[in-house]
Design an enzyme around this catalytic site. Structure first.
Site, PDB file in Angstrom:
ATOM      1  N   ASP A  47       0.861  -1.176   0.000  1.00 35.78           N
ATOM      2  CA  ASP A  47       0.000   0.000   0.000  1.00 35.78           C
ATOM      3  C   ASP A  47       0.900   1.229   0.000  1.00 35.78           C
ATOM      4  O   ASP A  47       1.842   1.324   0.799  1.00 35.78           O
ATOM      5  CB  ASP A  47      -0.890  -0.024   1.240  1.00 35.78           C
ATOM      6  CG  ASP A  47      -1.952   1.063   1.226  1.00 35.78           C
ATOM      7  OD1 ASP A  47      -1.618   2.225   0.923  1.00 35.78           O
ATOM      8  OD2 ASP A  47      -3.115   0.750   1.541  1.00 35.78           O
ATOM      9  N   TYR A 135      -9.100  15.324  -7.878  1.00 41.74           N
ATOM     10  CA  TYR A 135      -8.038  14.472  -8.441  1.00 41.74           C
ATOM     11  C   TYR A 135      -6.941  15.335  -9.055  1.00 41.74           C
ATOM     12  O   TYR A 135      -5.747  15.101  -8.840  1.00 41.74           O
ATOM     13  CB  TYR A 135      -8.643  13.536  -9.485  1.00 41.74           C
ATOM     14  CG  TYR A 135      -7.640  12.801 -10.336  1.00 41.74           C
ATOM     15  CD1 TYR A 135      -6.964  11.694  -9.840  1.00 41.74           C
ATOM     16  CD2 TYR A 135      -7.378  13.216 -11.640  1.00 41.74           C
ATOM     17  CE1 TYR A 135      -6.044  11.017 -10.620  1.00 41.74           C
ATOM     18  CE2 TYR A 135      -6.472  12.541 -12.430  1.00 41.74           C
ATOM     19  CZ  TYR A 135      -5.803  11.439 -11.918  1.00 41.74           C
ATOM     20  OH  TYR A 135      -4.888  10.770 -12.689  1.00 41.74           O
ATOM     21  N   CYS A 165      -3.945   7.503 -22.564  1.00 44.83           N
ATOM     22  CA  CYS A 165      -3.104   6.371 -22.966  1.00 44.83           C
ATOM     23  C   CYS A 165      -3.982   5.146 -23.201  1.00 44.83           C
ATOM     24  O   CYS A 165      -4.513   4.561 -22.260  1.00 44.83           O
ATOM     25  CB  CYS A 165      -2.046   6.089 -21.906  1.00 44.83           C
ATOM     26  SG  CYS A 165      -0.872   4.798 -22.404  1.00 44.83           S
TER      27      CYS A 165
END
Length: 264
Positions: A47, A135, A165
């Site tokens: 993590d 974000y 992408c």
């Protein structure tokens, strides 16, 4: 050479793994999701916010490609934990291990409210942050952390403001913002050799591109692909883009619209 790739189970990591494989290179793949190692690969479960796990994942690493984190708009607490705290923990682990090259996968959403410059000019590489979402804010923080760890600790850091992408552009907006997996891999290779601190646009040399490639080329990126090969069926289905609409005029596209900007 051993390269730590975080977020390796994600879409971009999955596309890039075979393209980053090299003789004499080991890809150490890190994620919280299950992964299976192939030839020349190692897998660690870590993590990003777990300092001990990241320190262990960083052992013996020569370079880092940081793809991990929360990849979509989420509540503030999730964004802070995964993308801001996670990037800090990663950079701190790299510093303590003495890693000299880190590539941070940022996003065009860090500059999403920028519009097309007048006269057909390109949007500059270091366009001042104008995030379009929470974000996007986290990716601005990523850029700032990368700058700090370069200036204070001497780590060579390149931040890629990634476009779209995929194997091919999925819509007419993507004809401008697309980066092929091959070009993305070429940009990562250049970024892992670059010295200093850089912010570059992650985009192929598309005929409809309006984001600068100057800084990316300056660090050795040589794009080979152009979305125009995908244009005809997309334009036939969706029409020629109206470059005055936010979808095509703003770097962040639809994410700059209030009703689509995320959860507030």
């Amino acid at each position: 050479m051993r390269i730590l790739v975080t977020g390796a189970a994600g879409k971009v990591g999955t596309l890039l793994r075979p393209l980053l494989a090299r003789e004499g290179r080991i890809l150490r793949l890190s994620d919280v999701l299950p992964l299976q190692a192939g030839p020349g690969e190692e897998v660690v479960t870590a993590d990003l916010t777990d300092a001990d796990a990241m320190a262990s994942a960083m052992k013996g690493v020569d370079a880092v490609i940081h793809l991990g984190g929360q990849s979509r708009e989420h509540p503030w607490a999730d964004i802070v934990d995964a993308n801001m705290n996670g990037t800090y923990v990663l950079l701190e682990a790299a510093r303590q291990e003495g890693v000299r090259h880190v590539v941070l996968m940022g996003s065009h959403h860090a500059a999403g409210f920028h519009t097309r410059p007048a006269g057909g000019a390109d949007l500059p590489d270091y366009a001042f942050p104008r995030p379009d979402t929470l974000y996007g804010v986290s990716k601005v923080v990523m850029e700032a952390l990368g700058s700090l760890y370069h200036d204070r600790f001497g780590i060579n850091v390149t931040v890629i403001r990634l476009g779209t992408c995929n194997e091919g552009s999925g819509d007419t907006r993507g004809l401008a913002t697309w980066i092929s997996p091959g070009d993305c891999a070429r940009l990562l290779e250049a970024a892992m050799r670059a010295t200093g601190y850089h912010v570059v646009w992650g985009v192929s040399d598309n005929a409809r591109r309006w984001w600068s490639l100057q800084e990316a080329r300056a660090i050795g990126y040589e794009p080979r692909d152009d979305s125009e090969g995908h244009a005809a069926p997309l334009v036939a289905a969706q029409g020629e883009p109206d470059l005055t609409e936010p979808l095509h005029d703003r770097a962040g596209g639809l994410f700059t619209l209030r009703e689509l900007g995320g959860r507030w």
